[in-house]
Design a protein around this motif. Structure first.
Motif, mmCIF file in Angstrom:
data_model
loop_
_atom_site.group_PDB
_atom_site.id
_atom_site.type_symbol
_atom_site.label_atom_id
_atom_site.label_comp_id
_atom_site.label_asym_id
_atom_site.label_seq_id
_atom_site.Cartn_x
_atom_site.Cartn_y
_atom_site.Cartn_z
ATOM 1 N N GLU A 121 23.422 -13.215 -11.177
ATOM 2 C CA GLU A 121 24.231 -14.259 -10.601
ATOM 3 C C GLU A 121 24.267 -14.909 -11.700
ATOM 4 O OE1 GLU A 121 23.851 -17.327 -10.039
ATOM 5 O OE2 GLU A 121 25.875 -17.282 -8.948
ATOM 6 N N ASP A 122 25.715 -15.742 -12.168
ATOM 7 C CA ASP A 122 25.740 -16.956 -12.799
ATOM 8 C C ASP A 122 24.652 -17.515 -13.051
ATOM 9 O OD1 ASP A 122 28.275 -15.787 -13.992
ATOM 10 O OD2 ASP A 122 29.406 -16.892 -12.578
ATOM 11 N N SER A 123 23.789 -18.150 -11.785
ATOM 12 C CA SER A 123 23.213 -19.705 -11.970
ATOM 13 C C SER A 123 22.139 -19.090 -12.609
ATOM 14 C CB SER A 123 23.386 -20.131 -10.625
ATOM 15 O OG SER A 123 23.221 -19.377 -9.389
ATOM 16 N N ALA A 124 21.288 -17.694 -12.768
ATOM 17 C CA ALA A 124 19.923 -17.230 -12.583
ATOM 18 C C ALA A 124 20.157 -16.494 -14.250
ATOM 19 C CB ALA A 124 19.632 -16.844 -11.833
ATOM 20 N N ARG A 125 21.058 -16.778 -14.474
ATOM 21 C CA ARG A 125 21.311 -15.378 -15.470
ATOM 22 C C ARG A 125 20.596 -16.015 -17.260
ATOM 23 N NH1 ARG A 125 27.589 -15.233 -18.322
ATOM 24 N NH2 ARG A 125 27.949 -17.488 -18.104
ATOM 25 N N SER A 126 20.233 -17.121 -16.999
ATOM 26 C CA SER A 126 19.745 -17.565 -18.416
ATOM 27 C C SER A 126 18.205 -17.299 -18.727
ATOM 28 C CB SER A 126 19.728 -19.244 -18.986
ATOM 29 O OG SER A 126 19.478 -19.786 -19.063
ATOM 30 N N ALA A 127 18.650 -16.945 -19.783
ATOM 31 C CA ALA A 127 16.837 -16.502 -20.435
ATOM 32 C C ALA A 127 16.439 -17.316 -20.152
ATOM 33 C CB ALA A 127 17.011 -15.281 -21.451
ATOM 34 N N TYR A 128 16.270 -18.476 -20.770
ATOM 35 C CA TYR A 128 16.009 -19.843 -20.700
ATOM 36 C C TYR A 128 15.187 -20.128 -19.387
ATOM 37 C CZ TYR A 128 16.767 -21.095 -25.542
ATOM 38 O OH TYR A 128 17.191 -20.914 -26.696
ATOM 39 N N PHE A 129 15.515 -20.104 -18.499
ATOM 40 C CA PHE A 129 15.547 -20.252 -16.790
ATOM 41 C C PHE A 129 14.907 -20.052 -16.211
ATOM 42 C CE2 PHE A 129 16.145 -19.784 -12.518
ATOM 43 C CZ PHE A 129 16.437 -20.887 -12.714
ATOM 44 N N LEU A 130 15.014 -18.303 -16.264
ATOM 45 C CA LEU A 130 14.376 -17.119 -16.030
ATOM 46 C C LEU A 130 12.642 -17.364 -16.487
ATOM 47 C CD1 LEU A 130 16.616 -14.325 -15.558
ATOM 48 C CD2 LEU A 130 16.153 -15.943 -13.943
ATOM 49 N N ALA A 131 12.428 -17.467 -17.540
ATOM 50 C CA ALA A 131 11.316 -17.279 -18.752
ATOM 51 C C ALA A 131 10.371 -18.653 -17.742
ATOM 52 C CB ALA A 131 11.652 -17.538 -19.538
ATOM 53 N N PRO A 151 14.285 -4.495 -16.102
ATOM 54 C CA PRO A 151 13.593 -5.002 -16.016
ATOM 55 C C PRO A 151 13.381 -6.309 -17.677
ATOM 56 C CG PRO A 151 12.284 -3.467 -15.657
ATOM 57 C CD PRO A 151 13.513 -3.038 -16.562
ATOM 58 N N VAL A 152 12.957 -7.809 -16.847
ATOM 59 C CA VAL A 152 13.484 -9.041 -18.329
ATOM 60 C C VAL A 152 12.178 -9.053 -18.637
ATOM 61 C CG1 VAL A 152 14.078 -11.124 -18.178
ATOM 62 C CG2 VAL A 152 15.903 -9.884 -16.301
ATOM 63 N N ARG A 153 11.964 -9.324 -20.231
ATOM 64 C CA ARG A 153 10.584 -9.310 -20.522
ATOM 65 C C ARG A 153 10.272 -10.825 -20.488
ATOM 66 N NH1 ARG A 153 10.435 -7.397 -25.683
ATOM 67 N NH2 ARG A 153 8.939 -6.686 -25.293
ATOM 68 N N GLN A 154 9.306 -11.509 -20.301
ATOM 69 C CA GLN A 154 8.998 -12.805 -20.737
ATOM 70 C C GLN A 154 7.486 -12.998 -20.714
ATOM 71 O OE1 GLN A 154 9.431 -14.734 -16.350
ATOM 72 N NE2 GLN A 154 11.938 -13.838 -16.422
ATOM 73 N N LEU A 155 7.016 -14.026 -21.073
ATOM 74 C CA LEU A 155 5.857 -14.227 -21.373
ATOM 75 C C LEU A 155 4.813 -13.644 -20.088
ATOM 76 C CD1 LEU A 155 5.818 -17.226 -24.335
ATOM 77 C CD2 LEU A 155 5.553 -14.533 -24.394
ATOM 78 N N PRO A 161 2.243 -13.622 -12.705
ATOM 79 C CA PRO A 161 3.417 -13.496 -13.252
ATOM 80 C C PRO A 161 4.889 -12.736 -12.640
ATOM 81 C CG PRO A 161 2.413 -13.270 -14.743
ATOM 82 C CD PRO A 161 0.821 -12.595 -13.456
ATOM 83 N N THR A 162 4.546 -11.723 -11.913
ATOM 84 C CA THR A 162 6.003 -10.952 -12.277
ATOM 85 C C THR A 162 5.896 -10.679 -10.511
ATOM 86 O OG1 THR A 162 4.121 -8.858 -11.794
ATOM 87 C CG2 THR A 162 5.295 -9.089 -13.632
ATOM 88 N N ARG A 163 5.122 -11.801 -9.444
ATOM 89 C CA ARG A 163 5.675 -11.662 -7.909
ATOM 90 C C ARG A 163 7.240 -12.098 -7.746
ATOM 91 N NH1 ARG A 163 2.870 -15.758 -7.173
ATOM 92 N NH2 ARG A 163 4.468 -17.654 -6.061
ATOM 93 N N ALA A 164 7.216 -12.873 -8.011
ATOM 94 C CA ALA A 164 9.269 -12.894 -7.572
ATOM 95 C C ALA A 164 9.646 -13.611 -9.195
ATOM 96 C CB ALA A 164 9.650 -13.759 -6.619
ATOM 97 N N PRO A 165 11.249 -12.965 -8.969
ATOM 98 C CA PRO A 165 12.153 -13.245 -10.224
ATOM 99 C C PRO A 165 13.018 -14.463 -9.847
ATOM 100 C CG PRO A 165 13.422 -12.194 -9.058
ATOM 101 C CD PRO A 165 11.527 -11.828 -8.226
ATOM 102 N N GLY A 166 13.204 -14.993 -10.503
ATOM 103 C CA GLY A 166 14.004 -16.023 -10.905
ATOM 104 C C GLY A 166 14.948 -17.068 -9.820
ATOM 105 N N PRO A 167 15.152 -18.092 -9.118
ATOM 106 C CA PRO A 167 15.781 -17.972 -7.617
ATOM 107 C C PRO A 167 17.326 -18.120 -8.049
ATOM 108 C CG PRO A 167 14.825 -19.839 -7.877
ATOM 109 C CD PRO A 167 14.628 -18.540 -9.108
#
Length: 412
Positions: free
Chosen positions: A56-66, A347-351, A364-370
């Protein structure tokens, strides 16, 4: 599995990097973090590329999700009385409020610390700013480089005679801001457990970055009138000695950190040059330095890695970021994790989480970015608002739910 901060309720009004990184740590460790975003574009970093396709547009930034996994999102208009009333109701049940506005912004809106403390005397209120809540720079705008420049770190980074070198990581934002805020919040919570009262945590990113120079500042502060000032390229741990520098090898770079004589001696013996042992602390540009450069240049990075496995001398390959993220060390330490993000093909890879607790580890993998405002209705219902009240708040523009379509970019 319960995390060490389970039950801790955090309202996060911050944006971009410092505040969200702080609440990321709290969320990974089990805190319930609610992002309080405006009814426009919300956290600006939501709209910044690179994007994760299908999300979804508002949660698609890799920066935001990280920076924003393990969080929920509500949209409030704090410029409206009704929106402020919602915040005040949420504050009554919160443990922590985190914000990163310039000093006085929330006071002018009528929801500053004194007002919030009236609703909840136990609230720990943390404000991350560039220059602190007082002092001559309190109202100035700034970014990481400005804080490092004013705190002396940037002037000391780089080669002698060369320009100051900007670090790839945001030292002031993360080290001086986010980490100091996390420590301050946890310290205030510990004190609250004794007194029952909250308090204001004032975190200046310039102060925090300056504190990283503890040893160099100590040296400068005791210097006498005849002692030379500290300058970049002339410091023991940033360029002054040939035994503590990066070196070019045949196909890349290695890091040589043989500061103690035993490590430098091990390297000299390993390369068959015991005559260099006494030259350990010669400066760059010296004859000894040129000889060491030539020795490093004669072998590949893989050969030096094999050498380091045999000779204990603080020598490691200098990895590019993509190599580091795929390294044996990073995999073993679980410093790259994968989250299932709705809409993403994979799955989206993050630190991962750098804090390892033995009995109550973080998750750290409990829930994704909203998505922006994705939890508005649920949060309002939990706060006691009925369906008609929520509808009225939306109609008045005091709150908003999820939004479709990009709202712009903070880089645009």
């Amino acid at each position: 599995m319960s995390g060490p901060l389970d039950g801790l309720r955090v309202l996060d009004l911050s944006r971009l990097l410092p505040g969200p990184f702080c609440s990321l740590l709290l969320g990974d460790l089990g805190a319930d973090v609610l992002k309080v975003e405006d009814t426009g574009m919300g956290d600006y970093v939501r709209w910044s590329p690179p994007y994760v396709e299908g999300v979804e547009d508002s949660a698609r930034s890799a920066y935001f999700l990280a920076l924003n996994r393990n969080k929920r999102s509500i949209r409030l208009d704090l410029k409206s009385e009704a929106g402020r009333e919602v915040l005040l109701r949420l504050v009554r049940d919160a443990d922590v409020l985190l914000e990163s506005f310039r000093p006085g912004v929330l006071d002018r809106l009528g929801v500053g610390y004194d007002r919030l403390r009236g609703e909840n005397p136990a609230l720990v209120y943390c404000a991350i700013t560039g220059y602190g809540q007082d002092g001559p720079y309190r109202d100035r705008a700034g970014h990481d480089m400005n804080y490092l420049g004013l705190g002396g770190m940037l002037a000391l980074t780089g080669e002698a005679g060369g320009p100051p070198v900007q670090n790839a990581g945001q030292v002031a934002d993360v080290g001086g801001g986010a980490l100091m805020a996390a420590v301050g919040i946890l310290a205030a919570l510990q004190e609250r457990a004794r007194s029952g009262e909250g308090q204001f945590v004032d975190v200046s990113m310039t102060d925090g970055a300056l504190s990283w120079l503890a040893m160099l500042a100590a040296q400068q502060l005791v210097a006498g009138p005849g002692d030379p000032p500290l300058r970049r390229g002339q410091l023991p741990l940033s360029g002054a000695f040939l035994c503590y520098r990066p070196y070019a090898c045949a196909d890349g770079w290695v890091t040589f950190g043989a500061l103690e004589p035993k490590f430098f001696g091990a390297w000299c013996r390993g390369v068959g040059r015991e005559d260099l042992v006494e030259q350990q602390f010669q400066p760059p540009g010296s004859d000894a330095h040129r000889e060491v450069e030539a020795i490093f240049a004669a072998r590949t990075r893989e050969q030096w890695t094999a050498f380091a496995a045999e000779h204990d001398c603080c020598l490691e390959p200098l990895l590019e970021l993509e190599e580091a993220l795929d390294s044996e060390l990073v995999r073993a330490r679980e410093m790259v994790v994968a989250l299932d993000q709705p809409g993403a093909a994979e799955p989206v890879r993050q630190l991962g989480l750098p804090i390892k607790l033995s009995r109550t580890p973080g998750e750290p993998t409990r829930a994704p970015g909203p998505v922006l405002g994705g939890d508005t209705d649920a949060v309002l219902e939990a706060a006691g608002y009925g369906a008609e009240e929520i509808a009225a708040l939306k109609e008045a523009g005091a709150v908003a739910g999820p939004v479709s379509g990009a709202q712009g970019s903070f880089l645009g």
